[in-house]
Motif scaffolding. Structure first.
Motif, PDB file in Angstrom:
ATOM      1  N   VAL A  47      38.357 105.718  28.515  1.00  6.55           N
ATOM      2  CA  VAL A  47      38.936 104.949  27.417  1.00  6.55           C
ATOM      3  C   VAL A  47      38.011 103.769  27.153  1.00  6.55           C
ATOM      4  O   VAL A  47      37.636 103.050  28.089  1.00  6.55           O
ATOM      5  CB  VAL A  47      40.353 104.449  27.762  1.00  6.55           C
ATOM      6  N   LEU A  48      37.630 103.572  25.899  1.00  3.67           N
ATOM      7  CA  LEU A  48      36.748 102.467  25.542  1.00  3.67           C
ATOM      8  C   LEU A  48      37.567 101.242  25.147  1.00  3.67           C
ATOM      9  O   LEU A  48      38.596 101.360  24.482  1.00  3.67           O
ATOM     10  CB  LEU A  48      35.829 102.876  24.393  1.00  3.67           C
ATOM     11  N   VAL A  49      37.081 100.096  25.575  1.00  2.00           N
ATOM     12  CA  VAL A  49      37.761  98.827  25.313  1.00  2.00           C
ATOM     13  C   VAL A  49      36.816  97.923  24.532  1.00  2.00           C
ATOM     14  O   VAL A  49      35.629  97.815  24.869  1.00  2.00           O
ATOM     15  CB  VAL A  49      38.170  98.136  26.625  1.00  2.00           C
ATOM     16  N   GLY A  50      37.330  97.284  23.502  1.00  2.00           N
ATOM     17  CA  GLY A  50      36.464  96.414  22.714  1.00  2.00           C
ATOM     18  C   GLY A  50      37.225  95.333  21.991  1.00  2.00           C
ATOM     19  O   GLY A  50      38.352  94.990  22.341  1.00  2.00           O
ATOM     20  N   GLN A  51      36.573  94.820  20.986  1.00  2.00           N
ATOM     21  CA  GLN A  51      37.155  93.760  20.178  1.00  2.00           C
ATOM     22  C   GLN A  51      36.769  93.999  18.730  1.00  2.00           C
ATOM     23  O   GLN A  51      35.851  94.760  18.428  1.00  2.00           O
ATOM     24  CB  GLN A  51      36.630  92.399  20.621  1.00  2.00           C
ATOM     25  N   ALA A  52      37.470  93.328  17.829  1.00  2.00           N
ATOM     26  CA  ALA A  52      37.120  93.322  16.420  1.00  2.00           C
ATOM     27  C   ALA A  52      37.368  91.923  15.885  1.00  2.00           C
ATOM     28  O   ALA A  52      38.405  91.315  16.164  1.00  2.00           O
ATOM     29  CB  ALA A  52      37.946  94.345  15.643  1.00  2.00           C
ATOM     30  N   GLY A  53      36.421  91.405  15.148  1.00  2.00           N
ATOM     31  CA  GLY A  53      36.577  90.076  14.605  1.00  2.00           C
ATOM     32  C   GLY A  53      36.700  89.025  15.693  1.00  2.00           C
ATOM     33  O   GLY A  53      36.116  89.131  16.767  1.00  2.00           O
ATOM     34  N   ALA A  54      37.519  88.006  15.415  1.00  2.00           N
ATOM     35  CA  ALA A  54      37.653  86.865  16.319  1.00  2.00           C
ATOM     36  C   ALA A  54      38.850  86.989  17.248  1.00  2.00           C
ATOM     37  O   ALA A  54      39.212  86.020  17.918  1.00  2.00           O
ATOM     38  CB  ALA A  54      37.770  85.578  15.506  1.00  2.00           C
ATOM     39  N   SER A  55      39.459  88.174  17.328  1.00  2.00           N
ATOM     40  CA  SER A  55      40.712  88.318  18.069  1.00  2.00           C
ATOM     41  C   SER A  55      40.604  87.915  19.536  1.00  2.00           C
ATOM     42  O   SER A  55      41.549  87.380  20.114  1.00  2.00           O
ATOM     43  CB  SER A  55      41.220  89.760  17.961  1.00  2.00           C
ATOM     44  N   ALA A  56      39.481  88.182  20.155  1.00  2.00           N
ATOM     45  CA  ALA A  56      39.332  87.874  21.582  1.00  2.00           C
ATOM     46  C   ALA A  56      38.719  86.504  21.834  1.00  2.00           C
ATOM     47  O   ALA A  56      38.763  86.008  22.967  1.00  2.00           O
ATOM     48  CB  ALA A  56      38.475  88.944  22.253  1.00  2.00           C
ATOM     49  N   TRP A  57      38.158  85.894  20.801  1.00  2.00           N
ATOM     50  CA  TRP A  57      37.355  84.692  21.012  1.00  2.00           C
ATOM     51  C   TRP A  57      38.148  83.542  21.618  1.00  2.00           C
ATOM     52  O   TRP A  57      37.712  82.886  22.563  1.00  2.00           O
ATOM     53  CB  TRP A  57      36.702  84.279  19.702  1.00  2.00           C
ATOM     54  N   ARG A  58      39.348  83.260  21.095  1.00  2.00           N
ATOM     55  CA  ARG A  58      40.115  82.126  21.619  1.00  2.00           C
ATOM     56  C   ARG A  58      40.555  82.377  23.059  1.00  2.00           C
ATOM     57  O   ARG A  58      40.648  81.451  23.866  1.00  2.00           O
ATOM     58  CB  ARG A  58      41.317  81.826  20.729  1.00  2.00           C
ATOM     59  N   HIS A  59      40.834  83.645  23.395  1.00  2.00           N
ATOM     60  CA  HIS A  59      41.209  83.964  24.772  1.00  2.00           C
ATOM     61  C   HIS A  59      40.034  83.710  25.712  1.00  2.00           C
ATOM     62  O   HIS A  59      40.209  83.179  26.820  1.00  2.00           O
ATOM     63  CB  HIS A  59      41.655  85.424  24.870  1.00  2.00           C
ATOM     64  N   PHE A  60      38.844  84.097  25.265  1.00  2.00           N
ATOM     65  CA  PHE A  60      37.647  83.841  26.065  1.00  2.00           C
ATOM     66  C   PHE A  60      37.414  82.344  26.233  1.00  2.00           C
ATOM     67  O   PHE A  60      37.114  81.864  27.335  1.00  2.00           O
ATOM     68  CB  PHE A  60      36.435  84.503  25.411  1.00  2.00           C
ATOM     69  N   LEU A  61      37.557  81.573  25.140  1.00  2.00           N
ATOM     70  CA  LEU A  61      37.332  80.126  25.232  1.00  2.00           C
ATOM     71  C   LEU A  61      38.337  79.467  26.173  1.00  2.00           C
ATOM     72  O   LEU A  61      37.975  78.552  26.936  1.00  2.00           O
ATOM     73  CB  LEU A  61      37.416  79.499  23.841  1.00  2.00           C
ATOM     74  N   ASP A  62      39.595  79.910  26.138  1.00  2.00           N
ATOM     75  CA  ASP A  62      40.601  79.365  27.057  1.00  2.00           C
ATOM     76  C   ASP A  62      40.207  79.647  28.502  1.00  2.00           C
ATOM     77  O   ASP A  62      40.306  78.774  29.377  1.00  2.00           O
ATOM     78  CB  ASP A  62      41.974  79.979  26.757  1.00  2.00           C
ATOM     79  N   TRP A  63      39.782  80.871  28.767  1.00  2.00           N
ATOM     80  CA  TRP A  63      39.352  81.264  30.117  1.00  2.00           C
ATOM     81  C   TRP A  63      38.139  80.454  30.556  1.00  2.00           C
ATOM     82  O   TRP A  63      38.098  79.927  31.671  1.00  2.00           O
ATOM     83  CB  TRP A  63      39.028  82.752  30.110  1.00  2.00           C
ATOM     84  N   ARG A  64      37.170  80.320  29.670  1.00  2.00           N
ATOM     85  CA  ARG A  64      35.941  79.608  30.004  1.00  2.00           C
ATOM     86  C   ARG A  64      36.212  78.138  30.293  1.00  2.00           C
ATOM     87  O   ARG A  64      35.560  77.526  31.156  1.00  2.00           O
ATOM     88  CB  ARG A  64      34.944  79.745  28.847  1.00  2.00           C
ATOM     89  N   GLY A  65      37.184  77.565  29.570  1.00  2.00           N
ATOM     90  CA  GLY A  65      37.516  76.166  29.777  1.00  2.00           C
ATOM     91  C   GLY A  65      38.085  75.878  31.153  1.00  2.00           C
ATOM     92  O   GLY A  65      38.111  74.721  31.593  1.00  2.00           O
ATOM     93  N   ARG A  66      38.532  76.920  31.844  1.00  2.00           N
ATOM     94  CA  ARG A  66      39.078  76.738  33.191  1.00  2.00           C
ATOM     95  C   ARG A  66      38.064  77.117  34.272  1.00  2.00           C
ATOM     96  O   ARG A  66      38.406  77.202  35.447  1.00  2.00           O
ATOM     97  CB  ARG A  66      40.344  77.595  33.358  1.00  2.00           C
ATOM     98  N   ARG A  67      36.822  77.340  33.880  1.00  2.00           N
ATOM     99  CA  ARG A  67      35.779  77.723  34.822  1.00  2.00           C
ATOM    100  C   ARG A  67      34.711  76.640  34.899  1.00  2.00           C
ATOM    101  O   ARG A  67      34.583  75.818  33.996  1.00  2.00           O
ATOM    102  CB  ARG A  67      35.139  79.061  34.402  1.00  2.00           C
ATOM    103  N   PRO A  68      33.899  76.627  35.954  1.00  2.00           N
ATOM    104  CA  PRO A  68      32.846  75.619  36.081  1.00  2.00           C
ATOM    105  C   PRO A  68      31.850  75.712  34.926  1.00  2.00           C
ATOM    106  O   PRO A  68      31.537  76.807  34.430  1.00  2.00           O
ATOM    107  CB  PRO A  68      32.169  75.963  37.416  1.00  2.00           C
ATOM    108  N   ALA A  69      31.348  74.577  34.508  1.00  2.00           N
ATOM    109  CA  ALA A  69      30.305  74.557  33.480  1.00  2.00           C
ATOM    110  C   ALA A  69      29.057  75.255  34.016  1.00  2.00           C
ATOM    111  O   ALA A  69      28.755  75.213  35.201  1.00  2.00           O
ATOM    112  CB  ALA A  69      29.988  73.115  33.088  1.00  2.00           C
ATOM    113  N   GLY A  70      28.339  75.888  33.121  1.00  2.00           N
ATOM    114  CA  GLY A  70      27.106  76.554  33.514  1.00  2.00           C
ATOM    115  C   GLY A  70      27.291  77.922  34.140  1.00  2.00           C
ATOM    116  O   GLY A  70      26.350  78.469  34.724  1.00  2.00           O
ATOM    117  N   LEU A  71      28.480  78.473  34.048  1.00  2.00           N
ATOM    118  CA  LEU A  71      28.729  79.809  34.596  1.00  2.00           C
ATOM    119  C   LEU A  71      27.828  80.831  33.917  1.00  2.00           C
ATOM    120  O   LEU A  71      27.762  80.905  32.691  1.00  2.00           O
ATOM    121  CB  LEU A  71      30.199  80.183  34.370  1.00  2.00           C
ATOM    122  N   ALA A  72      27.101  81.603  34.701  1.00  2.00           N
ATOM    123  CA  ALA A  72      26.191  82.605  34.147  1.00  2.00           C
ATOM    124  C   ALA A  72      26.977  83.779  33.554  1.00  2.00           C
ATOM    125  O   ALA A  72      27.988  84.207  34.119  1.00  2.00           O
ATOM    126  CB  ALA A  72      25.244  83.109  35.238  1.00  2.00           C
TER     127      ALA A  72
END
Length: 228
Positions: A47-72
């Motif tokens: 099963v392939l998983v993906g995104q379309a448009g900006a639907s996932a972007w805010r979820h990613f930004l929320d997740w990233r905001g809870r992680r250390p800066a500079g995460l590779a």
């Protein structure tokens, strides 16, 4: 035993919690050599998983905001977290496009969704245009029941003007393929500010799927990752 279509609907709902979408799939044929499923035996379905448009972007930004800066490779890490969590819920094995050994996700996507590459190499989608991506796959030990893929009209075939091949200042895309070094040098250079801040000019010139165009900060993020 073939799992019913309700499983696909349940997976789609689980992925939607983070703005991702189920991009279709298929059962492997007997003569194929698929990668391992969750048990370690060759997978029976993908099963392939993906995104379309900006639907996932805010979820990613929320997740990233809870992680250390500079995460590779933060987008890959987020995708692994989300898709891995769904895999655990549905007894599947998750794999990403940058995991080794590399999986033929582009080829699988064409098989699952009936898409073809655009002149830029990105698969052209009849609804999303060029504004979609594949973030990973779910591999299963059992066959699944997939709907018949729809017949897809390839929008690039009827596009006469081909603005996607006329907007790049260094003609990075042509009949000879992608001029990677020319593109990279331009994006990094003093004349590449528009590309760095608003994304690939050729990609943005395509008229299809404009409602799904990635926001400027998302495009800048991807261009920064490309030019590192």
């Amino acid at each position: 035993m073939i799992a019913g279509k309700d499983l696909l609907a349940d997976m789609a709902a689980a992925l939607a919690e983070n703005g991702l979408i189920l991009r279709g799939g298929f059962n492997f044929e007997a003569q194929e050599s698929p990668p391992q499923g969750p048990s370690g035996a060759p997978a029976r379905a993908v099963v392939l998983v993906g995104q379309a448009g900006a639907s996932a972007w805010r979820h990613f930004l929320d997740w990233r905001g809870r992680r250390p800066a500079g995460l590779a490779d933060p987008l890959d890490s987020w995708s692994r977290d989300v898709i891995g969590g769904v895999a655990a819920r549905f007894n599947a094995r998750a794999a990403g496009p940058n995991d080794r050994p590399f999986l033929p996700i582009q080829r699988w996507a064409m098989r699952a969704e009936g898409l073809k590459p655009s002149p830029l190499g990105i698969l052209m989608h009849p609804r999303y245009g060029l504004w979609h991506a594949y973030r990973g796959v779910l591999l299963f030990d059992r066959e699944l029941s997939f709907p018949q893929p729809p017949e897809v009209v390839h929008l690039c075939d009827s596009c006469v003007e081909k603005p996607c091949l006329k907007s790049c200042p260094v003609d990075a895309y042509s009949g000879d393929g992608f001029a990677y070094q020319a593109c990279l040098s331009h994006v990094r250079g003093p004349d590449g500010a528009a590309c760095r801040t608003t994304g690939c000019l050729d990609r943005n010139a395509c008229p299809h799927g404009a409602a799904y165009r990635y926001p400027a900060d998302a495009q800048a993020f991807h261009m920064a990752a490309f030019s590192r």
